[in-house]
Write a protein that holds these residues in place. Structure first.
Motif, short mmCIF file in Angstrom:
data_model
loop_
_atom_site.label_atom_id
_atom_site.label_comp_id
_atom_site.label_asym_id
_atom_site.label_seq_id
_atom_site.Cartn_x
_atom_site.Cartn_y
_atom_site.Cartn_z
N ARG A 96 0.88 -1.20 0.08
CA ARG A 96 -0.22 -0.09 0.08
C ARG A 96 0.80 1.34 -0.18
O ARG A 96 0.56 2.15 -0.72
CB ARG A 96 -0.98 0.09 1.27
N GLN A 97 2.05 1.25 0.86
CA GLN A 97 2.78 2.54 0.88
C GLN A 97 3.38 2.71 -0.53
O GLN A 97 3.66 3.63 -1.09
CB GLN A 97 3.70 2.38 2.06
N ALA A 98 3.71 1.37 -1.16
CA ALA A 98 4.81 1.45 -2.32
C ALA A 98 3.72 2.16 -3.47
O ALA A 98 4.29 2.80 -4.05
CB ALA A 98 5.28 0.12 -2.60
N VAL A 99 2.56 1.81 -3.53
CA VAL A 99 1.64 2.17 -4.54
C VAL A 99 1.55 3.72 -4.22
O VAL A 99 1.76 4.79 -5.37
CB VAL A 99 0.47 1.71 -4.31
N THR A 100 1.38 4.31 -3.04
CA THR A 100 1.40 5.78 -2.82
C THR A 100 2.51 6.41 -3.33
O THR A 100 2.60 7.47 -3.59
CB THR A 100 1.16 6.00 -1.11
N ASP A 101 3.86 5.74 -2.76
CA ASP A 101 5.09 6.32 -3.27
C ASP A 101 5.32 6.48 -4.75
O ASP A 101 5.68 7.37 -5.40
CB ASP A 101 6.24 5.67 -2.70
N ASN B 206 7.81 9.13 -6.36
CA ASN B 206 9.16 8.70 -5.32
C ASN B 206 9.45 7.39 -5.55
O ASN B 206 9.15 6.40 -4.79
CB ASN B 206 8.36 8.70 -3.80
N PHE B 207 10.28 6.98 -6.65
CA PHE B 207 10.48 5.64 -6.96
C PHE B 207 11.31 4.97 -6.40
O PHE B 207 11.26 3.75 -6.03
CB PHE B 207 10.86 5.83 -8.41
N SER B 208 12.12 5.86 -5.62
CA SER B 208 13.32 4.90 -4.43
C SER B 208 12.46 4.42 -3.48
O SER B 208 12.68 3.27 -2.97
CB SER B 208 14.14 5.93 -4.20
N ALA B 209 11.55 5.26 -2.78
CA ALA B 209 10.93 4.63 -1.69
C ALA B 209 9.83 3.63 -2.17
O ALA B 209 9.70 2.70 -1.50
CB ALA B 209 10.11 5.98 -1.04
N ALA B 210 9.22 3.85 -3.34
CA ALA B 210 8.36 2.75 -4.02
C ALA B 210 9.12 1.25 -4.04
O ALA B 210 8.70 0.30 -3.73
CB ALA B 210 7.84 3.18 -5.02
#
Length: 279
Positions: free
Chosen positions: A62-67, A72-76
């Protein structure tokens, strides 16, 4: 090609899209935005996928999709990695696409293949199709066919079309125009233009299906209306000679011109050949 876990996985010097463009196989496109609940990917995952009932259940996913949607591809990538390590198939697939593209982390074919295979083994249809594409690029046609078939049985039109191509060419399986027509038809029914055009070709030549110019024209029209240049050119030709459709010079010129506008060489030559007839 070695398995995804192998350190000697094939490294591609050019994108597979470029490498196979002339061969016609389709690579799965990656969407520019992701959805937790209604992504196309989630709707066509193969039976047996462990988390099919709740693709958004993993908090890291879920957080990766938000990122990702915030660019924010590094965080994703980091969050997809965490979810992937917990066995989340969609995250494994998306992480593989990010490794493939070098998006948010260094480009790495070995890691891309590793996570793609992890998702494919859980029944993720897009991962299966892309893994098939990867084996095809390595000229391992039996493995390419096996993975493509699994994705095709999940009703994924890209895979159905690619399976049709492999049957047509006899790659990884004995050549069969009838099987090619079967799989082209399934993809064509889902409005996949290349499959519609290839199915029309078979009807026009009577290979794998009965010779039928009317059916050929109908499928060429469907593909032409979706912007397929080959289909536009062939439909123009059918109108020019009145085969499968009533002879109609205006329609012939229209479809030939549409193909020419896309750079179709035969269409360009045909327009130049008959310029004197056009106003």
């Amino acid at each position: 090609m070695p398995s995804a876990a192998s350190s000697s996985s094939t490294v591609r010097s050019v994108p597979m899209e470029d490498k196979l463009a002339k061969q016609g196989l389709q690579h799965i496109p990656t969407c520019s935005a992701l959805s937790l609940h209604s992504s196309t990917r989630s709707s066509i995952i193969a039976r047996g996928r462990r988390d099919a009932a709740n693709a958004a259940s993993n908090p890291h996913y879920r957080q990766a999709v938000t990122d990702y949607n915030a660019s924010n591809f590094s965080a994703a990538a980091a969050n997809f990695q965490l979810a992937a390590e917990q066995g989340h198939a969609e995250s494994q697939y998306l992480l593989s696409t990010m490794y493939d593209a070098g998006q948010g982390l260094p480009q790495d074919d070995t890691q891309a293949t590793h996570w793609e295979r992890k998702a494919a083994e859980q029944g993720h249809a897009y991962a299966q199709a892309n893994l098939s594409f990867r084996f095809y690029a390595a000229n391992n046609f039996p493995e390419a066919f096996a993975w493509c078939q699994r994705a095709a049985y999940s009703n994924l039109p890209w895979a159905q079309y690619n399976l049709g191509l492999m049957y047509r060419k006899g790659e990884g399986i004995p050549q069969s125009n009838a099987e090619a027509a079967y799989w082209y038809r399934l993809a064509a029914a889902q409005d996949f233009p290349e499959a519609q055009q290839k199915l029309a070709d078979l009807y026009y030549t009577g290979q794998g299906v009965p010779l039928d110019y009317t059916q050929a024209a109908a499928w060429y029209r469907k593909a032409a209306e979706h912007g397929n240049a080959d289909a536009q050119f062939h439909l123009g030709h059918l109108y020019a000679i009145g085969q499968g459709v009533e002879h109609d010079y205006t329609q012939s010129r229209h479809w030939t011109r549409q193909a020419a506008l896309q750079g179709h060489e035969q269409a360009i030559r045909e327009l130049k050949r008959r310029e004197y007839r056009d106003p």
